[in-house]
Design a protein around this motif. Structure first.
Motif, PDB file in Angstrom:
ATOM      1  N   GLY A   1       0.806  -1.214   0.000  1.00  0.00           N
ATOM      2  CA  GLY A   1       0.000   0.000   0.000  1.00  0.00           C
ATOM      3  C   GLY A   1       0.840   1.265   0.000  1.00  0.00           C
ATOM      4  O   GLY A   1       0.307   2.371  -0.028  1.00  0.00           O
ATOM      5  N   VAL A   2       2.157   1.107   0.042  1.00  0.00           N
ATOM      6  CA  VAL A   2       3.070   2.256   0.005  1.00  0.00           C
ATOM      7  C   VAL A   2       4.057   2.092  -1.152  1.00  0.00           C
ATOM      8  O   VAL A   2       4.030   2.846  -2.106  1.00  0.00           O
TER       9      VAL A   2
ATOM     10  N   ALA B   1       5.888   8.541   9.283  1.00  0.00           N
ATOM     11  CA  ALA B   1       5.548   7.178   8.884  1.00  0.00           C
ATOM     12  C   ALA B   1       4.839   7.237   7.545  1.00  0.00           C
ATOM     13  O   ALA B   1       3.865   7.977   7.387  1.00  0.00           O
ATOM     14  N   LEU B   2       5.340   6.488   6.580  1.00  0.00           N
ATOM     15  CA  LEU B   2       4.647   6.297   5.303  1.00  0.00           C
ATOM     16  C   LEU B   2       3.848   5.016   5.446  1.00  0.00           C
ATOM     17  O   LEU B   2       4.425   3.930   5.575  1.00  0.00           O
TER      18      LEU B   2
ATOM     19  N   LEU C   1      -0.170   9.512   4.850  1.00  0.00           N
ATOM     20  CA  LEU C   1      -1.063   8.440   4.435  1.00  0.00           C
ATOM     21  C   LEU C   1      -1.042   8.237   2.927  1.00  0.00           C
ATOM     22  O   LEU C   1      -1.185   9.185   2.157  1.00  0.00           O
ATOM     23  N   CYS C   2      -0.859   6.986   2.530  1.00  0.00           N
ATOM     24  CA  CYS C   2      -0.916   6.590   1.124  1.00  0.00           C
ATOM     25  C   CYS C   2      -2.234   5.857   0.877  1.00  0.00           C
ATOM     26  O   CYS C   2      -2.787   5.252   1.789  1.00  0.00           O
TER      27      CYS C   2
ATOM     28  N   GLN D   1       3.044  11.271  -5.893  1.00  0.00           N
ATOM     29  CA  GLN D   1       3.640  12.609  -5.812  1.00  0.00           C
ATOM     30  C   GLN D   1       3.124  13.409  -4.613  1.00  0.00           C
ATOM     31  O   GLN D   1       3.866  14.197  -4.038  1.00  0.00           O
ATOM     32  N   LYS D   2       1.873  13.209  -4.230  1.00  0.00           N
ATOM     33  CA  LYS D   2       1.322  13.935  -3.078  1.00  0.00           C
ATOM     34  C   LYS D   2       2.119  13.622  -1.809  1.00  0.00           C
ATOM     35  O   LYS D   2       2.506  14.526  -1.067  1.00  0.00           O
ATOM     36  N   GLN D   3       2.381  12.349  -1.568  1.00  0.00           N
ATOM     37  CA  GLN D   3       3.125  11.943  -0.378  1.00  0.00           C
ATOM     38  C   GLN D   3       4.591  12.366  -0.476  1.00  0.00           C
ATOM     39  O   GLN D   3       5.180  12.789   0.523  1.00  0.00           O
TER      40      GLN D   3
END
Length: 161
Positions: A18-19, A109-110, A126-127, A135-137
């Motif tokens: 999820g990341v 934390a990713l 949060l992903c 790109q947002k993260q």
């Protein structure tokens, strides 16, 4: 020397599913977003701790071999056993920081699982579990790093007088 101390106080707790790839993806897409993170880590180095459930299936050395060199060189450890109760990932991270004498460290934390962190946790980036890191993260991490580096440069300037 001060720059090294500064970077060692920045820690990124990294989830994989999820990341670094979408949660439900073909095995061929595993870690497909790792190069995106590697590019950022090259520009803004920090220490990395693996918080992914992959830590239960692979050793730290096996995990490091799977990652791009820019990431694996920054990996300093893995969080420990699963934490029972509410906010599991958050409490695993807090326990890791406490045990390793880093409770005052600046950490992020990713992760893709919001319910494993308290509501409005300022440390969580949060992903989406559907897409993973984007790109947002990356921009959120960059903005945090830029602000901290700006403060650091200011402190170095003041220390020289």
């Amino acid at each position: 020397m001060n720059g090294i101390i500064f970077m060692k106080n920045k820690i990124l707790f990294l989830d994989f599913d999820g990341v670094l790839h979408p949660s439900m993806c073909d095995i061929k897409k595993y870690l497909s977003h790792a190069p995106l993170l590697a590019a950022l880590i090259t520009e803004y180095p920090c220490q990395i701790v693996i918080s992914s459930s992959w830590r239960f299936q692979y050793t730290l050395e096996e995990i490091k071999k799977m990652l791009p060199k820019a990431i694996s060189q920054q990996v300093i450890g893995i969080t420990g056993e699963a934490y029972p109760g509410a906010y599991q990932r958050y409490n695993e991270i807090k326990f890791y920081l406490q045990v390793h004498g880093k409770s005052l460290a600046d950490w992020k934390a990713l992760d893709d699982t919001q319910n494993e962190f308290p509501a409005h946790c300022k440390n969580l980036i949060l992903c989406s579990h559907l897409t993973g890191l984007g790109q947002k993260q990356i921009q959120e991490l960059k903005n945090g790093y830029k602000n901290n580096y700006r403060l650091y440069i200011f402190n170095v300037f003041n220390d020289s007088f």
